[in-house]
Design an enzyme around this catalytic site. Structure first.
Site, mmCIF file in Angstrom:
data_model
loop_
_atom_site.group_PDB
_atom_site.id
_atom_site.type_symbol
_atom_site.label_atom_id
_atom_site.label_comp_id
_atom_site.label_asym_id
_atom_site.label_seq_id
_atom_site.Cartn_x
_atom_site.Cartn_y
_atom_site.Cartn_z
ATOM 1 N N THR A 1 52.864 37.262 44.715
ATOM 2 C CA THR A 1 53.176 36.266 44.925
ATOM 3 C C THR A 1 51.379 36.178 46.004
ATOM 4 O O THR A 1 50.534 37.237 46.128
ATOM 5 C CB THR A 1 53.723 36.002 46.236
ATOM 6 O OG1 THR A 1 53.378 36.971 47.281
ATOM 7 C CG2 THR A 1 54.436 35.950 46.442
ATOM 8 N N ASP B 1 49.765 40.225 46.356
ATOM 9 C CA ASP B 1 48.473 40.560 45.587
ATOM 10 C C ASP B 1 47.533 40.633 45.657
ATOM 11 O O ASP B 1 46.677 39.587 46.121
ATOM 12 C CB ASP B 1 48.784 40.122 44.124
ATOM 13 C CG ASP B 1 46.773 39.943 43.082
ATOM 14 O OD1 ASP B 1 46.821 41.483 43.425
ATOM 15 O OD2 ASP B 1 47.253 39.162 41.982
ATOM 16 N N ARG B 2 47.250 40.729 47.894
ATOM 17 C CA ARG B 2 45.819 40.575 48.614
ATOM 18 C C ARG B 2 45.237 41.200 47.955
ATOM 19 O O ARG B 2 44.521 40.560 48.731
ATOM 20 C CB ARG B 2 47.051 41.156 50.202
ATOM 21 C CG ARG B 2 46.218 40.946 51.051
ATOM 22 C CD ARG B 2 45.595 39.303 51.664
ATOM 23 N NE ARG B 2 45.242 39.728 52.423
ATOM 24 C CZ ARG B 2 43.321 39.560 52.698
ATOM 25 N NH1 ARG B 2 42.695 40.401 51.779
ATOM 26 N NH2 ARG B 2 42.989 39.427 53.748
ATOM 27 N N LYS B 3 45.408 41.939 47.648
ATOM 28 C CA LYS B 3 43.958 43.093 47.194
ATOM 29 C C LYS B 3 42.874 43.245 48.243
ATOM 30 O O LYS B 3 41.470 42.257 48.369
ATOM 31 C CB LYS B 3 42.341 42.068 46.492
ATOM 32 C CG LYS B 3 43.767 41.743 45.097
ATOM 33 C CD LYS B 3 42.586 41.445 43.807
ATOM 34 C CE LYS B 3 43.375 40.955 42.565
ATOM 35 N NZ LYS B 3 44.306 39.799 42.350
ATOM 36 N N ASP C 1 38.205 46.069 53.407
ATOM 37 C CA ASP C 1 38.301 45.826 54.390
ATOM 38 C C ASP C 1 38.351 47.721 54.666
ATOM 39 O O ASP C 1 38.938 48.420 54.118
ATOM 40 C CB ASP C 1 38.354 45.223 55.127
ATOM 41 C CG ASP C 1 36.998 45.165 56.090
ATOM 42 O OD1 ASP C 1 36.188 45.762 56.758
ATOM 43 O OD2 ASP C 1 36.514 43.100 56.034
ATOM 44 N N ILE C 2 37.761 47.579 56.073
ATOM 45 C CA ILE C 2 38.261 48.913 56.741
ATOM 46 C C ILE C 2 39.132 49.385 56.843
ATOM 47 O O ILE C 2 40.052 48.071 57.479
ATOM 48 C CB ILE C 2 36.686 49.476 58.175
ATOM 49 C CG1 ILE C 2 37.035 48.053 59.228
ATOM 50 C CG2 ILE C 2 35.348 48.965 57.641
ATOM 51 C CD1 ILE C 2 36.400 48.273 60.164
ATOM 52 N N GLY C 3 39.303 50.164 57.132
ATOM 53 C CA GLY C 3 40.734 50.685 57.780
ATOM 54 C C GLY C 3 41.584 49.582 58.913
ATOM 55 O O GLY C 3 42.780 48.946 58.962
ATOM 56 N N ARG D 1 50.101 32.362 33.669
ATOM 57 C CA ARG D 1 50.665 30.280 33.261
ATOM 58 C C ARG D 1 50.939 31.004 32.325
ATOM 59 O O ARG D 1 51.676 29.832 31.575
ATOM 60 C CB ARG D 1 49.154 31.105 32.709
ATOM 61 C CG ARG D 1 48.256 29.745 34.636
ATOM 62 C CD ARG D 1 46.334 29.669 34.082
ATOM 63 N NE ARG D 1 46.407 31.238 34.177
ATOM 64 C CZ ARG D 1 45.246 31.077 34.434
ATOM 65 N NH1 ARG D 1 44.760 30.095 34.538
ATOM 66 N NH2 ARG D 1 44.484 32.198 34.980
HETATM 67 N N1 5IU Z 1 45.318 39.452 38.244
HETATM 68 C C1 5IU Z 1 44.408 39.550 37.160
HETATM 69 N N2 5IU Z 1 43.833 40.362 36.768
HETATM 70 C C2 5IU Z 1 43.247 41.664 37.392
HETATM 71 C C3 5IU Z 1 43.665 41.324 38.233
HETATM 72 C C4 5IU Z 1 44.660 40.717 38.780
HETATM 73 O O1 5IU Z 1 45.129 38.450 36.115
HETATM 74 O O2 5IU Z 1 42.570 42.608 36.961
HETATM 75 I I1 5IU Z 1 43.544 42.879 39.323
HETATM 76 C C5 5IU Z 1 45.542 38.154 38.599
HETATM 77 C C6 5IU Z 1 44.905 36.770 39.071
HETATM 78 C C7 5IU Z 1 46.558 36.300 38.664
HETATM 79 C C8 5IU Z 1 47.529 36.476 38.097
HETATM 80 O O3 5IU Z 1 47.049 36.546 39.745
HETATM 81 O O4 5IU Z 1 47.443 37.988 37.838
HETATM 82 C C9 5IU Z 1 47.452 36.185 36.056
HETATM 83 O O5 5IU Z 1 48.071 35.336 35.846
HETATM 84 P P1 5IU Z 1 48.067 35.214 34.842
HETATM 85 O O6 5IU Z 1 48.399 35.106 33.937
HETATM 86 O O7 5IU Z 1 48.218 32.843 35.122
HETATM 87 O O8 5IU Z 1 45.943 34.200 34.338
#
Ligand code: 5IU
EC number: 4.1.1.23
Length: 277
Positions: free
Chosen positions: A63, A93-95, A98-100, A241
């Site tokens: 998500t 998928d928050r990525k 930042d600092i701890g 997608r």
């Molecule tokens: N995503 C990427 N590539 C990466 C990383 C995360 O595509 O290197 I880190 C995420 C972005 C999106 C999903 O949420 O994975 C891929 O979506 P599509 O399959 O629709 O491109």
């Protein structure tokens, strides 16, 4: 090919102590799928409908909760109900980057309270090991797991070479909470001397997967499930997608595509575990 990649997902459960890693491997083995669906849509109704449609075919749902325009915490309750109904793991998928102290607050608090409901989340290694201590102070007591972003799928990504190697070293030093990587290939042996044995079984989750397209207009690059699982030794294919892209309201088409990717991913995995060296 190395030892962990020849083991089944079921056999690899014992290589892990983290509950989220175990749960993911158990789910993959039980449902016979290494497919994760990434649901990047902005309406809660579409978000939940897609997840309900793909649920039977996936081990994990990824998500981006902050893109929902009509977010309200009841969406999380529904997501959790679907996770129980269809038996899948949740990965926000928050990525974090930042600092701890800040990431600990972003993970536990705010509107989304990610640590409350997401089994797995991820972080950029760019701040150094303190990002792991910050996140694990919140996530470890809850049995959560973390993925480090060792590589990206986009053209021109900066996460390469010694950056990637350092990410793997950070993971090895934090095995209780770091369960694996977002990467384009297995990180097994990365950063080690060529003759040394790698005792750390990390999970590799890989976005940038598509069967019908090579990329998009914004730098995304796609490879096939076979390239990702068999040739590059990754464990989970993350597809967005490619599965819901045509029209998020076409439930039958979404189910069909999910089945197609699941089959392709599982076949590549079966070839991998039975491959002769
Ligand atoms: N995503 C990427 N590539 C990466 C990383 C995360 O595509 O290197 I880190 C995420 C972005 C999106 C999903 O949420 O994975 C891929 O979506 P599509 O399959 O629709 O491109």
């Amino acid at each position: 090919m190395s030892s962990f990649l020849r083991q089944t997902y079921g056999q690899r459960i014992q290589n892990h102590t983290n509950p989220a890693a175990k749960l993911l491997l158990e789910t993959m083995e039980r449902k016979k799928t290494n497919l994760a669906v990434s649901v990047d849509v902005v309406k809660s109704k579409d978000f939940l409908a897609i997840i309900d449609a793909v649920g039977p075919f996936v081990c994990l749902v990824k998500t981006h909760i902050d893109i929902l325009e009509d977010f309200d915490y009841s969406t999380i309750q529904r997501l959790q109900d679907l996770s129980v109904k269809h038996d899948f793991v949740i990965f926000e998928d928050r990525k974090f980057a930042d600092i701890g102290n800040t990431v600990a607050l972003q993970y536990s608090s705010g509107v989304h309270k990610i640590a409350n409901w997401s089994h797995i989340t991820n972080a950029h290694p760019v701040p150094g090991p303190s990002i792991i201590s910050g996140l694990s102070s919140v996530g470890l007591p809850l049995g959560r797991g973390l993925l480090l972003l060792a590589e990206m799928s986009t053209r021109g990504a900066l996460a390469t070479g010694s950056y990637t190697e350092d990410a793997v070293r950070m993971a090895r030093a934090n095995r209780d909470f770091v369960i694996g990587f977002i990467a384009q290939r297995t990180m097994e042996g990365v950063g080690l001397q060529s003759h040394s044995v790698d005792n750390d079984d990390f999970l590799t989750l890989t976005p940038g997967v598509g069967l019908d397209s090579k990329g998009d207009a914004m730098g995304q690059q796609y490879r096939t499930p076979r390239q990702v699982i068999l040739e590059s030794g990754c464990d989970v294919i993350i597809v967005g997608r490619g599965i819901y892209g045509k029209d998020p309201s076409l439930v039958d088409e979404i189910k069909l595509q999910a089945q197609r990717y699941r089959e392709a991913g599982w076949q590549a995995y079966q070839e991998r575990i039975s491959a002769h060296v």
